[in-house]
Design an enzyme around this catalytic site. Structure first.
Site, mmCIF file in Angstrom:
data_model
loop_
_atom_site.group_PDB
_atom_site.id
_atom_site.type_symbol
_atom_site.label_atom_id
_atom_site.label_comp_id
_atom_site.label_asym_id
_atom_site.label_seq_id
_atom_site.Cartn_x
_atom_site.Cartn_y
_atom_site.Cartn_z
ATOM 1 C CB CYS A 1 13.501 9.840 7.845
ATOM 2 S SG CYS A 1 11.831 9.461 7.294
ATOM 3 C CE LYS B 1 -2.461 3.492 1.845
ATOM 4 N NZ LYS B 1 -1.863 4.789 2.278
ATOM 5 C CG HIS B 2 3.638 3.782 -2.802
ATOM 6 N ND1 HIS B 2 4.115 4.832 -2.052
ATOM 7 C CD2 HIS B 2 4.676 3.387 -3.591
ATOM 8 C CE1 HIS B 2 5.376 5.068 -2.365
ATOM 9 N NE2 HIS B 2 5.744 4.195 -3.291
ATOM 10 C CD GLU C 1 -3.403 7.762 1.013
ATOM 11 O OE1 GLU C 1 -2.240 8.140 1.290
ATOM 12 O OE2 GLU C 1 -4.096 7.055 1.778
ATOM 13 C CD GLU D 1 10.681 14.054 10.561
ATOM 14 O OE1 GLU D 1 11.556 13.562 9.827
ATOM 15 O OE2 GLU D 1 9.620 13.453 10.867
ATOM 16 C CD GLU E 1 12.719 5.558 8.296
ATOM 17 O OE1 GLU E 1 12.692 6.440 9.183
ATOM 18 O OE2 GLU E 1 12.521 5.794 7.107
#
Length: 458
Positions: free
Chosen positions: A263, A155-156, A158, A361, A229
């Site tokens: 990241c 599942k990538h 959207e 972040e 991750e």
């Protein structure tokens, strides 16, 4: 909005894709279980031959695949080509080294019994992948697990629907059998269904801390292993430099790679006070001459858009909050007055612990610079983070840099270098940056049955 191609340089939705139906999800689960039996039974050498062909196709089609990523998430074309080439290296590494990495491990002979640890596949896996590296993130999960004999439902993100389809089509063309790798345009509810399904033995997610917590909770409820991750706010410590201006230029170029949406980006620059002023001045001078540009052109001296409208809004909110809590915006900090999702390269100093940016972040082209007066202060600040992905220490004194880097609370620590990476080097973090490792020999050691196997020989 659902699965789509929405060009970040214009904001225009160029293509939309239908979500999977519940029936399609059920069929994918049935198919992954059926495909696993045949795929895992094939000799690893045969799987390696197929993965070698996958690597060759990624190399051959780097330009075309890169153009899709640029159009979907705004990555400069030259960076996107580099990403696809790196994907080829990852598949080639596991195709070549996989058999050796997963070979049986001989233990001591016990009273005439031969004892082994075998590494065997576990079954169907679910991968949930982000948009910032649409090919690389998939490859570092898929390559070792396909080599092992596991099957994958992917599942990538959207906004990376076309990239997701391109990956699936390439793998199938290379010889990965139908059902061994399946792309699904699943909703959040359908993802929960997949996690709970008995055909799925593990889940790998790269994404936000919030998404990781949700997926880990669901997987834990169903006793499924998870590799996470998540985010990072990597310290980038500069204790000394023979050329401060050059160090600043390198630091900014590093920070602006992928529009700052990585990241492991050097989000917190921690600089010793005797070089701090020159470093900040040089950083600002480098940032203020950059202009917004078309990522498809990859022109030098330009910066690309961030991925989406929500990314712009979130980043500007964090910058405004930092300023309201005492920080100084040295350059940038605004949205560019043009179509698309452009945020000016930004340099912030004097960040206080009251600011959200001190702990959160910042996923975009923002460099935060802190001044410290000692090695001890630098270390304390570096480790004062909920995240623990990577970190770097630079110094003209290698022993000093090594001593400090040894004490960083991170999963990847670097001396006089930034984010040293390679298909054969493990990737992962500690604390709220997640757990588990990808790439290198450890990448084949996550979703695997480490089976004890004994043979009575006498």
């Amino acid at each position: 909005m659902g699965f789509r191609t929405q060009n970040p340089s214009t904001g225009v939705i160029e293509r939309e894709f239908d979500n999977a139906t519940d029936e399609q999800i059920e069929q994918a689960l049935t198919t992954t279980e059926q495909a696993y039996r045949a795929w895992s039974a094939r000799p690893m050498s045969e799987r390696g031959t197929i993965l070698q062909r996958v690597a060759d196709l990624f190399d051959e089609r780097a330009e075309d695949l890169a153009a899709i990523a640029t159009r979907e998430m705004g990555k400069p074309l030259r960076e996107a080509v580099g990403e696809v080439k790196y994907v080829a290296q990852i598949f080639r590494y596991y195709a070549t080294e996989g058999e050796e990495l997963s070979k049986d491990q001989e233990l001591r002979n016990i009273d005439g019994t031969r004892c082994l640890i075998q590494r065997r596949p576990v079954g169907g896996l679910l991968g949930i992948m982000p948009w910032n590296f649409p090919y690389y993130q998939v490859a570092r999960f898929a390559a070792p697990n396909l080599m092992l004999g596991n099957t994958i439902i992917l599942k990538h993100a959207e906004i990376c629907a076309a990239s997701a389809l391109a990956i699936a089509e390439l793998l199938h063309e290379a010889g990965v059998p139908e059902g061994v790798y399946q792309n699904v345009f699943a909703t959040h509810e359908q993802v929960s269904t997949i996690i709970a399904a008995p055909q799925i033995q593990g889940v790998s997610l790269t994404g936000s801390e919030r998404a990781g917590a949700i997926v880990a909770e669901q997987a834990g409820r169903h006793l499924k292993k998870v590799v996470l991750e998540l985010g990072g706010s990597d310290p980038y410590i500069i204790l000394s430099s023979d050329d401060v201006a050059k160090s600043a230029k390198t630091a900014l170029r590093t920070r602006l790679s992928n529009a700052g949406q990585a990241c492991t980006s050097n989000k917190r620059m921690i600089v010793m006070e005797d070089i701090y002023d020159e470093f900040v001045e040089s950083l600002v001078a480098e940032a203020e001459v950059l202009t917004a540009g078309d990522p498809a052109a990859s022109e030098r001296g330009t910066y690309p858009p961030v991925s989406s409208e929500s990314a712009v809004e979130g980043l500007l909110s964090q910058i405004a909050d930092a300023a309201q809590n005492g920080a100084t915006i040295r350059v940038g900090g605004q949205r560019e007055a043009r179509d698309g999702y452009y945020v000016q390269p930004t340099v912030i100093t004097d960040i206080t612990p009251a600011a959200r940016a001190y702990q959160e972040e910042l996923f975009g082209p923002v460099a935060m610079v802190y001044k410290v007066s000692s090695e001890e202060e630098a270390l304390t600040l570096a480790n004062d983070s909920a995240y623990g992905l990577g970190g770097s220490v630079f110094s003209t004194d290698v022993e000093q840099a090594t001593r400090l880097a040894e004490q960083l609370e991170v999963g990847m620590s670097h001396v006089n270098g930034y984010n040293t990476s390679g298909a054969d080097l493990p990737f992962g973090g500690v604390k709220r940056s997640g757990y588990g490792r990808e790439l290198g020999p450890l990448g084949m050691d996550e979703f695997v049955n480490k089976r004890l196997f004994t043979i009575r020989e006498s």
